[in-house]
Motif scaffolding. Structure first.
Motif, PDB file in Angstrom:
ATOM      1  N   GLY A  43       0.807  -1.209   0.000  1.00 45.30           N
ATOM      2  CA  GLY A  43       0.000   0.000   0.000  1.00 45.30           C
ATOM      3  C   GLY A  43       0.839   1.258   0.000  1.00 45.30           C
ATOM      4  O   GLY A  43       0.529   2.233  -0.703  1.00 45.30           O
ATOM      5  N   GLN A  44       1.907   1.257   0.776  1.00 41.15           N
ATOM      6  CA  GLN A  44       2.790   2.421   0.829  1.00 41.15           C
ATOM      7  C   GLN A  44       3.570   2.585  -0.470  1.00 41.15           C
ATOM      8  O   GLN A  44       3.735   3.706  -0.978  1.00 41.15           O
ATOM      9  CB  GLN A  44       3.722   2.284   2.030  1.00 41.15           C
ATOM     10  N   PHE A  45       4.040   1.485  -1.037  1.00 45.14           N
ATOM     11  CA  PHE A  45       4.769   1.572  -2.295  1.00 45.14           C
ATOM     12  C   PHE A  45       3.840   2.008  -3.429  1.00 45.14           C
ATOM     13  O   PHE A  45       4.253   2.720  -4.346  1.00 45.14           O
ATOM     14  CB  PHE A  45       5.431   0.230  -2.635  1.00 45.14           C
ATOM     15  N   ARG A  46       2.585   1.611  -3.365  1.00 41.51           N
ATOM     16  CA  ARG A  46       1.617   2.032  -4.383  1.00 41.51           C
ATOM     17  C   ARG A  46       1.458   3.563  -4.378  1.00 41.51           C
ATOM     18  O   ARG A  46       1.389   4.190  -5.439  1.00 41.51           O
ATOM     19  CB  ARG A  46       0.267   1.363  -4.165  1.00 41.51           C
ATOM     20  N   ALA A  47       1.404   4.155  -3.191  1.00 40.37           N
ATOM     21  CA  ALA A  47       1.289   5.608  -3.104  1.00 40.37           C
ATOM     22  C   ALA A  47       2.477   6.287  -3.783  1.00 40.37           C
ATOM     23  O   ALA A  47       2.319   7.288  -4.498  1.00 40.37           O
ATOM     24  CB  ALA A  47       1.194   6.036  -1.643  1.00 40.37           C
ATOM     25  N   PHE A  48       3.662   5.747  -3.575  1.00 40.65           N
ATOM     26  CA  PHE A  48       4.869   6.266  -4.226  1.00 40.65           C
ATOM     27  C   PHE A  48       4.805   6.099  -5.736  1.00 40.65           C
ATOM     28  O   PHE A  48       5.069   7.047  -6.501  1.00 40.65           O
ATOM     29  CB  PHE A  48       6.085   5.525  -3.655  1.00 40.65           C
ATOM     30  N   ALA A  49       4.445   4.906  -6.201  1.00 34.86           N
ATOM     31  CA  ALA A  49       4.396   4.644  -7.637  1.00 34.86           C
ATOM     32  C   ALA A  49       3.387   5.549  -8.335  1.00 34.86           C
ATOM     33  O   ALA A  49       3.647   6.072  -9.428  1.00 34.86           O
ATOM     34  CB  ALA A  49       4.079   3.173  -7.897  1.00 34.86           C
ATOM     35  N   GLU A  50       2.239   5.753  -7.709  1.00 32.55           N
ATOM     36  CA  GLU A  50       1.210   6.596  -8.316  1.00 32.55           C
ATOM     37  C   GLU A  50       1.614   8.063  -8.306  1.00 32.55           C
ATOM     38  O   GLU A  50       1.340   8.806  -9.262  1.00 32.55           O
ATOM     39  CB  GLU A  50      -0.114   6.401  -7.582  1.00 32.55           C
ATOM     40  N   ARG A  80       3.080  -5.470  -7.038  1.00 36.89           N
ATOM     41  CA  ARG A  80       1.615  -5.462  -7.002  1.00 36.89           C
ATOM     42  C   ARG A  80       1.042  -6.854  -6.774  1.00 36.89           C
ATOM     43  O   ARG A  80      -0.052  -7.008  -6.226  1.00 36.89           O
ATOM     44  CB  ARG A  80       1.055  -4.921  -8.321  1.00 36.89           C
ATOM     45  N   ALA A  81       1.761  -7.865  -7.219  1.00 37.42           N
ATOM     46  CA  ALA A  81       1.295  -9.251  -7.171  1.00 37.42           C
ATOM     47  C   ALA A  81       2.507 -10.152  -6.922  1.00 37.42           C
ATOM     48  O   ALA A  81       3.025 -10.772  -7.847  1.00 37.42           O
ATOM     49  CB  ALA A  81       0.601  -9.630  -8.477  1.00 37.42           C
ATOM     50  N   PRO A  82       3.003 -10.214  -5.689  1.00 32.74           N
ATOM     51  CA  PRO A  82       4.264 -10.922  -5.413  1.00 32.74           C
ATOM     52  C   PRO A  82       4.301 -12.365  -5.880  1.00 32.74           C
ATOM     53  O   PRO A  82       5.346 -12.863  -6.315  1.00 32.74           O
ATOM     54  CB  PRO A  82       4.381 -10.825  -3.892  1.00 32.74           C
ATOM     55  N   PHE A  83       3.150 -13.057  -5.815  1.00 34.18           N
ATOM     56  CA  PHE A  83       3.080 -14.448  -6.245  1.00 34.18           C
ATOM     57  C   PHE A  83       2.148 -14.617  -7.445  1.00 34.18           C
ATOM     58  O   PHE A  83       1.618 -15.697  -7.681  1.00 34.18           O
ATOM     59  CB  PHE A  83       2.630 -15.337  -5.089  1.00 34.18           C
ATOM     60  N   GLY A  84       1.947 -13.535  -8.180  1.00 29.16           N
ATOM     61  CA  GLY A  84       1.153 -13.605  -9.404  1.00 29.16           C
ATOM     62  C   GLY A  84      -0.303 -13.230  -9.253  1.00 29.16           C
ATOM     63  O   GLY A  84      -1.015 -13.122 -10.249  1.00 29.16           O
ATOM     64  N   THR A  85      -0.763 -13.046  -8.017  1.00 35.24           N
ATOM     65  CA  THR A  85      -2.136 -12.601  -7.779  1.00 35.24           C
ATOM     66  C   THR A  85      -2.069 -11.322  -6.948  1.00 35.24           C
ATOM     67  O   THR A  85      -1.124 -11.124  -6.177  1.00 35.24           O
ATOM     68  CB  THR A  85      -2.960 -13.662  -7.036  1.00 35.24           C
ATOM     69  N   PRO A  86      -3.061 -10.434  -7.080  1.00 36.22           N
ATOM     70  CA  PRO A  86      -2.983  -9.132  -6.408  1.00 36.22           C
ATOM     71  C   PRO A  86      -2.743  -9.258  -4.901  1.00 36.22           C
ATOM     72  O   PRO A  86      -3.364 -10.068  -4.220  1.00 36.22           O
ATOM     73  CB  PRO A  86      -4.346  -8.507  -6.709  1.00 36.22           C
ATOM     74  N   ALA A  87      -1.825  -8.428  -4.412  1.00 33.15           N
ATOM     75  CA  ALA A  87      -1.459  -8.460  -3.001  1.00 33.15           C
ATOM     76  C   ALA A  87      -2.394  -7.607  -2.166  1.00 33.15           C
ATOM     77  O   ALA A  87      -3.013  -6.662  -2.657  1.00 33.15           O
ATOM     78  CB  ALA A  87      -0.026  -7.955  -2.832  1.00 33.15           C
ATOM     79  N   GLN A  88      -2.481  -7.941  -0.897  1.00 30.14           N
ATOM     80  CA  GLN A  88      -3.149  -7.078   0.064  1.00 30.14           C
ATOM     81  C   GLN A  88      -2.242  -5.887   0.389  1.00 30.14           C
ATOM     82  O   GLN A  88      -1.013  -5.992   0.308  1.00 30.14           O
ATOM     83  CB  GLN A  88      -3.466  -7.852   1.340  1.00 30.14           C
ATOM     84  N   PRO A  89      -2.803  -4.752   0.754  1.00 29.73           N
ATOM     85  CA  PRO A  89      -1.963  -3.568   0.992  1.00 29.73           C
ATOM     86  C   PRO A  89      -0.997  -3.713   2.151  1.00 29.73           C
ATOM     87  O   PRO A  89      -0.005  -2.975   2.223  1.00 29.73           O
ATOM     88  CB  PRO A  89      -2.977  -2.446   1.261  1.00 29.73           C
ATOM     89  N   ASN A  90      -1.230  -4.671   3.059  1.00 34.26           N
ATOM     90  CA  ASN A  90      -0.338  -4.820   4.212  1.00 34.26           C
ATOM     91  C   ASN A  90       0.738  -5.879   4.008  1.00 34.26           C
ATOM     92  O   ASN A  90       1.447  -6.232   4.952  1.00 34.26           O
ATOM     93  CB  ASN A  90      -1.141  -5.128   5.479  1.00 34.26           C
TER      94      ASN A  90
END
Length: 247
Positions: A43-50, A80-90
């Protein structure tokens, strides 16, 4: 109700999810600096990427890598998807190179911890009034204290929560942040969960610290330091940030 929810209980799970949504991680003072209490989250990295338009090397390449009898690229495996499926923000942000981790920390007004800072925070208790089990000024063999129990490692750290969607021939994958045992200086996952990039100076190789879910407890010790090419983007390397303590 999934296994992760049963292990944590609703209150701790909600607290971990709320913490993951904050723009940057809460920090813990350690001597002359302070360090994130958790690994940087998805979730935190997403804020940075966006905010910055960052597209990571793993995304540009079509996916990061894992080790399965040799290095293998995995299509679609990114932060975004460490194991190929969307990750939870935590979940911890992984599939991130050393330069990308450093860029996030700069954006957040922080920096990667130096190797010496990381080691002090992980093993030497600096709190003036630590809780039972920890003593001010004492240096411990593991980031969890005298024993590795409570960390997310392979086999010899006891039962811990982990994500339920890991695709791996070894271990159970990482755990969401702030769900393992609190360790030295009140920090989470300085041992186990995911390796963490640190600032070890200029050069094509950079150090990673703390071990990961892929290994047992031995790599959690201060004496075991690994280096990896700085452009490595794999499923079990993440990071946290630090900054000089404002006085």
């Amino acid at each position: 109700m999934n296994r992760f929810f049963r292990l944590l209980g609703p209150a701790l799970l909600l607290a971990a999810q709320a913490q993951a949504q904050t723009p940057t991680a809460p920090m813990q003072p350690v001597g002359r600096f302070e360090i994130d209490r958790t690994e940087v989250t998805v979730g935190q990295f997403r804020a940075f990427a966006e905010a910055t338009g960052t597209v990571t090397a793993a995304e540009r390449a079509g996916g990061g890598s894992t080790y399965e009898g040799g290095w293998q690229q995995r299509a679609g495996w990114t932060w975004r998807a460490p194991f190929g499926t969307p990750a939870q923000p935590n979940e911890p942000a992984v599939h991130v190179t050393h330069a990308e981790a450093a860029a996030y920390c700069r954006w957040a007004g922080k920096r990667l911890p130096t190797d010496a800072e990381w080691g002090e925070a992980a093993y030497t208790e600096r709190r003036a009034s630590p809780p039972p089990g920890f003593s001010t000024g004492r240096t411990y063999p593991y980031p969890t204290g005298e024993r590795p129990l409570g960390a997310n490692c392979l086999g010899d750290c006891g039962p811990t929560a982990s994500v339920g969607n890991a695709v791996t021939s070894r271990g159970r994958g990482h755990a969401p942040v702030a769900t393992s045992a609190l360790g030295v200086n009140g920090l989470y996952d300085m041992g186990g969960n995911v390796w963490e990039w640190v600032d070890s100076g200029r050069g094509p190789e950079q150090r990673t610290r703390g071990g990961s879910w892929w290994y047992g407890a031995e790599p959690m010790r201060d004496s075991l330091v690994q280096t990896k090419p700085a452009d490595t983007a794999v499923v079990y390397i993440g990071f946290r940030c630090a900054r000089d303590l404002r006085r």
